[in-house]
Write a protein that holds these residues in place. Sequence first.
Motif, PDB file in Angstrom:
ATOM      1  N   ALA A 179     -13.777  -8.641  -2.117  1.00  0.00           N
ATOM      2  CA  ALA A 179     -13.080  -9.398  -1.266  1.00  0.00           C
ATOM      3  C   ALA A 179     -13.621 -10.943  -1.695  1.00  0.00           C
ATOM      4  O   ALA A 179     -12.871 -12.072  -1.616  1.00  0.00           O
ATOM      5  N   ARG A 212      -6.472  -7.214  -2.794  1.00  0.00           N
ATOM      6  CA  ARG A 212      -5.507  -6.962  -1.845  1.00  0.00           C
ATOM      7  C   ARG A 212      -4.678  -6.091  -2.824  1.00  0.00           C
ATOM      8  O   ARG A 212      -4.074  -5.116  -2.592  1.00  0.00           O
ATOM      9  N   GLN A 253      -7.284 -11.827  -3.751  1.00  0.00           N
ATOM     10  CA  GLN A 253      -5.774 -11.482  -4.000  1.00  0.00           C
ATOM     11  C   GLN A 253      -5.770 -10.405  -4.673  1.00  0.00           C
ATOM     12  O   GLN A 253      -5.040  -9.584  -4.721  1.00  0.00           O
ATOM     13  N   ARG A 267       0.878  -1.254  -0.018  1.00  0.00           N
ATOM     14  CA  ARG A 267      -0.110  -0.015   0.018  1.00  0.00           C
ATOM     15  C   ARG A 267       0.797   1.157  -0.110  1.00  0.00           C
ATOM     16  O   ARG A 267       0.406   2.270  -0.607  1.00  0.00           O
ATOM     17  N   PRO A 314      -8.821  -3.413   1.671  1.00  0.00           N
ATOM     18  CA  PRO A 314      -8.402  -4.186   3.238  1.00  0.00           C
ATOM     19  C   PRO A 314      -9.142  -5.518   3.307  1.00  0.00           C
ATOM     20  O   PRO A 314     -10.121  -5.584   4.222  1.00  0.00           O
ATOM     21  N   VAL A 315      -8.946  -6.677   2.757  1.00  0.00           N
ATOM     22  CA  VAL A 315      -9.671  -7.791   2.622  1.00  0.00           C
ATOM     23  C   VAL A 315      -9.937  -8.462   3.831  1.00  0.00           C
ATOM     24  O   VAL A 315     -11.145  -8.899   4.419  1.00  0.00           O
ATOM     25  N   ASN A 316      -8.748  -8.461   4.540  1.00  0.00           N
ATOM     26  CA  ASN A 316      -9.050  -9.265   6.106  1.00  0.00           C
ATOM     27  C   ASN A 316     -10.267  -8.357   6.989  1.00  0.00           C
ATOM     28  O   ASN A 316     -10.939  -9.152   7.552  1.00  0.00           O
TER      29      ASN A 316
END
Lengths: 264, 374
Positions: B248, B256, B253, A80, B261-263
């Motif tokens: 997501a 990401r 992947q 990022r 912010p996938v998690n």
Amino acid sequence: MTARSTHAPIIQMKDIQKHFGSVIALAGVSVDIFPGECHCLLGDNGAGKSTFIKTMSGVHKPTHGEIIFEGQPMNFEDPRDSIAAGIATVYQDLAMIPLMSVSRNFFMGNEPTKTVAGFPFYDKEYAARVTMEEMSRMGINLRGPDQAVGTLSGGERQTVAIARAVHFGAKVLILDEPTSALGVRQTSNVLATIDKVRKQDIAVVFITHNVRHAMAVGDRFTVLNRGKTLGTAQRGQITPEELQDLMAGGQELATLEGSLGGTV
Amino acid sequence: MSEASTPTPQEDERIKETSALRQALIRPELGGIVGTIAVFTFFLLTAFNSGMFNAAGVLNWSTVSAQFMIIAVGACLLMIAGEFDLSVGSMIGFSGMSIALLSVTFSWPVWLAIIVTFAVCIAIGALNGFIVVRTGLPSFIVTLAFLFILRGFTIYLPQTLERKTIIGGVSDVAQGDWLAGLFGGKILGGLFTWMGNAGLIGVFERGTRAGDPVVDGIPMLIVWAIVLVIFGHVLLTKTKFGNWIFAAGGDAQAARYAGVPVNRVKILMFMFTAFCATVFATCQVMEFGSAGADRGLLKEFEAIIAVVIGGALLTGGYGSVLGAALGALIFGVVQQGLFFAGVESSLFRVFLGVILLFAVILNTYIRRLITGER
């Protein structure tokens, strides 16, 4: 070419080493990348191309060596940070989400918002308009911004991903084998896109193992072999055959090529 | 040559014009809309005079549908984000039992019992999500473990503390509690009294409640269902976060790499699913005045079926909250409608299985239409 070399490099990779446990993936690679150039990174499978660009984009931290970005030593903690700094990477098959519309893909992670009654809402009209504009600029004819990415060809998906990176202010665009799975026509579309991007003074790092594709758009060529660089050549100073030999590590391919009658 | 080299993109002659019908087909809600029309048509024809469509009958199947809707909204957003939660049913039992034990056995104020239960259950949801994103294990396995863990505690705790598995007396302690009314009360009572007096809906003819309307208000359960459906729909389709949910689930992947912010998205969706399950349980406990250790059995599958009927793909990345709400409505109408039509209620399960199969086949076909796969 000399004109390009006069202004300062945007990224300098100095003596980069990367070890994974006992495996030495990169054994001291140095490369300079200039704005407005298409720098081709060539190498056979396992040469360390992927590790090298992942170091450049902040996915890996180098074991040894220094990365200078716009004159400053840089230390990216995660991808990022590097995206924010202007280093965008387009991965071969992980660029787009097929089930989502082109406009939702285009703005994924950078969604435009408008505030209605104090709440930030996704600005669908803006996203649709900008997506259509950018796509027609790149020569992709969409039925509409809601068209799913799954209906686009592989080359078009790469082009959408490149247009997205450029739209969001990439100064360095890293393309990880964008043409390796594409047909002839689609490959030439992607190569034409690379040319358009380069003319906007963006540095393009083009990873490929296809010498022909590299020669078509490359300004300079760096060959990696077994974690080492065999030097950087400028356009016009090297022939495709010489590049091919460098990639394969010289001797063996020359012999092989002889027996195949120069068809490789 | 001059013709061929025009820079404007050409129409691809190999792509056929897509018809309006085909465009309409590519909507996740399609199956839900068709199913709803079919189900209502069927019962209007077969059970119109059975009382299914008078005020009391409508309230009956609306309430059952609303129950399904509450858990379907959570399951829907989670499924679009690419994960399952099989612990929803056990979570319903666990949270209901938690409210009853805290308020009756431990004599806590009901509002405190409800707030603490919400906090605990949402934390368990977060733990589910945390384990899934950290270990990379399929959520199927992680939440299956919690299905058993939570159900086990739901039986063990009242057995140990009270030597029984049904804890009653919640109605008495909830009397006048400000927060309990938010889950167990009714709204618009005045409107229904007026409609009863005006002859628009039926009134009781005899007994102590003679003259009162047969329906004396809209249960909070239905209000919660409507609010959650609207919230879920707006969140998914009209916000930045909604785009992240799709991303997501579509390809974690790729999302990401694009900076999503996938998690965080996945963990939040597990927490939201737990929240929905707890809303369901709280409404149920307030309505029945008791909590039972077997409450919520199989609810996780019913939620998932409603979501799939609503057009969501089991693999994530595609779906609709409105579709899931229609799936829940179909559920409620059929379950209660078979009763009104005088059909053996065990046939409901046959219906479920058949409609689930049809929905999955339809969804797979629609997915091919969208992505152009063959």
